[in-house]
Design an enzyme around this catalytic site. Structure first.
Site, short mmCIF file in Angstrom:
data_model
loop_
_atom_site.label_atom_id
_atom_site.label_comp_id
_atom_site.label_asym_id
_atom_site.label_seq_id
_atom_site.Cartn_x
_atom_site.Cartn_y
_atom_site.Cartn_z
N GLY A 21 3.36 -1.17 4.51
CA GLY A 21 3.29 0.41 3.80
C GLY A 21 4.73 0.81 3.83
N GLY A 22 5.24 1.62 4.38
CA GLY A 22 6.64 1.98 4.32
C GLY A 22 7.38 0.42 4.09
N SER A 53 3.79 -2.40 10.30
CA SER A 53 5.19 -2.35 10.07
C SER A 53 5.70 -3.41 10.18
CB SER A 53 5.72 -1.85 11.73
OG SER A 53 5.14 -0.25 12.22
N GLY A 57 2.87 2.26 10.64
CA GLY A 57 4.01 2.82 10.51
C GLY A 57 4.35 3.56 11.88
N GLU A 113 -4.88 -4.58 10.59
CA GLU A 113 -4.29 -3.76 11.04
C GLU A 113 -4.32 -3.16 12.39
OE1 GLU A 113 -2.33 -2.97 6.82
OE2 GLU A 113 -3.85 -1.30 6.79
N ASN A 131 0.33 -1.20 0.09
CA ASN A 131 -0.45 -0.30 0.21
C ASN A 131 0.90 1.16 -0.43
OD1 ASN A 131 -1.99 1.82 0.97
ND2 ASN A 131 -2.88 1.74 2.61
N TRP A 132 0.89 1.53 -1.34
CA TRP A 132 1.80 2.74 -0.91
C TRP A 132 1.33 4.40 -0.86
CZ3 TRP A 132 3.75 2.18 -6.89
CH2 TRP A 132 4.46 1.27 -7.23
N LYS A 133 -0.02 4.56 -0.30
CA LYS A 133 -0.70 5.18 -0.07
C LYS A 133 -0.55 6.81 -0.94
CE LYS A 133 -0.50 3.29 4.52
NZ LYS A 133 0.26 3.65 5.85
N HIS A 163 -9.04 1.17 5.10
CA HIS A 163 -8.52 1.24 5.67
C HIS A 163 -7.85 2.63 7.03
CE1 HIS A 163 -3.89 2.53 6.44
NE2 HIS A 163 -3.44 1.48 5.61
N GLU A 177 -6.58 4.83 7.69
CA GLU A 177 -6.38 6.09 7.34
C GLU A 177 -7.29 6.37 7.17
OE1 GLU A 177 -2.75 5.50 5.50
OE2 GLU A 177 -1.44 4.87 7.38
#
Ligand code: 13P
Length: 251
Positions: A234-235, A213, A174, A168, A9-11, A96, A98
């Site tokens: 994510g990251g 993470s 993150g 999640e 998930n590149w956000k 998600h 966010e």
């Protein structure tokens, strides 16, 4: 046996050139990933076509980060499932944390987005997960249960035959603070048991990813757990080498 799914998930990250480098890097390493693991990336919507072209002919799959709950019409700023279909999306993330926390998406709206994806044959990746204060108050199962119930009530358990769930925990997203494999497994088992009470076959087959993470260094321990079928990353999905390490851990 269930397949594994690792999705990046590149956000809100990437440019035309960094995305080209990233996709080419991932493609080069895909041979080292087990055939039992599907690999997908979810770029910002504006770059879907770019990634579709870069990934053409490879086994890299495409997903969107969200999808409109409506099929078409006066919904400024939204992107429909039919549009995602035109650009080769197999998946769409819905709910998600966010989106839920920063953009106020309710359980009901998330359920409608889930339904809209399925109407066009797109597999929703339904995100669920509790806040830190909810975990500390012992409410993890009631929160995750409530998020699932919104979809179960409107779409029914059978809809999960064509869906993915991503657990999640919000406190792990993150933050570098991942859930332990045991903490994650407990919630994954709770989710699967909840579905199994309604339909055993569907519960056995649904892919339940863990997100929060995940890195090359902790992926294998997480993925070794019985009910963890891959990850939503994510990251660590923004660097080809690190993302590939995670994919390899799903082998
Ligand atoms: P991180 O891997 O950066 O913690 O993000 C997880 C996530 O939100 C994936 O959807």
């Amino acid at each position: 046996m269930r397949r594994m799914l690792v999705a990046g998930n590149w956000k809100l990250n990437g440019t035309l050139s960094t995305i080209e480098e990233l996709v080419n890097g991932i493609k080069q390493g895909l041979d080292s990933v087990s055939g039992n693991c599907d690999v997908a990336v979810c770029p910002p919507a504006l770059y879907l076509q770019h990634v579709q072209q870069l990934a053409a002919g490879s086994r890299l799959l495409l997903g969107a980060q969200n999808v409109c709950d409506q099929d078409e019409g006066a919904y400024t700023g939204e992107i429909s499932a039919a549009m995602l279909n035109e650009f080769g999306c197999r998946y769409a993330i819905v709910g998600h944390s966010e989106r839920r926390s920063l953009y106020g998406e309710s359980d009901e709206l998330v359920a409608r987005r889930y339904a809209a994806a399925q109407r066009k044959g797109i597999i929703p990746i339904l995100c669920v997960g509790e806040l830190l204060e909810e975990r500390e108050a012992g409410q993890t199962e009631s929160v995750v249960g409530r998020q699932l119930d919104a979809v179960l009530a409107s779409q029914g358990v059978d809809s999960f035959a064509k869906a993915v769930i991503a657990y999640e925990p919000v406190w792990a997203i993150g933050t570098g603070k991942t859930a332990t494999p045991e903490q994650a497994q407990d919630v994954h088992a709770f989710i699967r048991d909840k579905l199994a009470a309604l339909n055993k076959t569907v519960a056995e087959s649904v892919v339940i990813q863990y997100g929060g993470s995940v890195k090359g260094a902790n992926a294998a321990d997480l993925f070794s757990k019985q009910d963890i079928d891959g990850g939503l990353i994510g990251g660590a999905s923004l660097q080809a080498e690190e993302f590939l390490k995670i994919c390899q851990a799903a082998g």
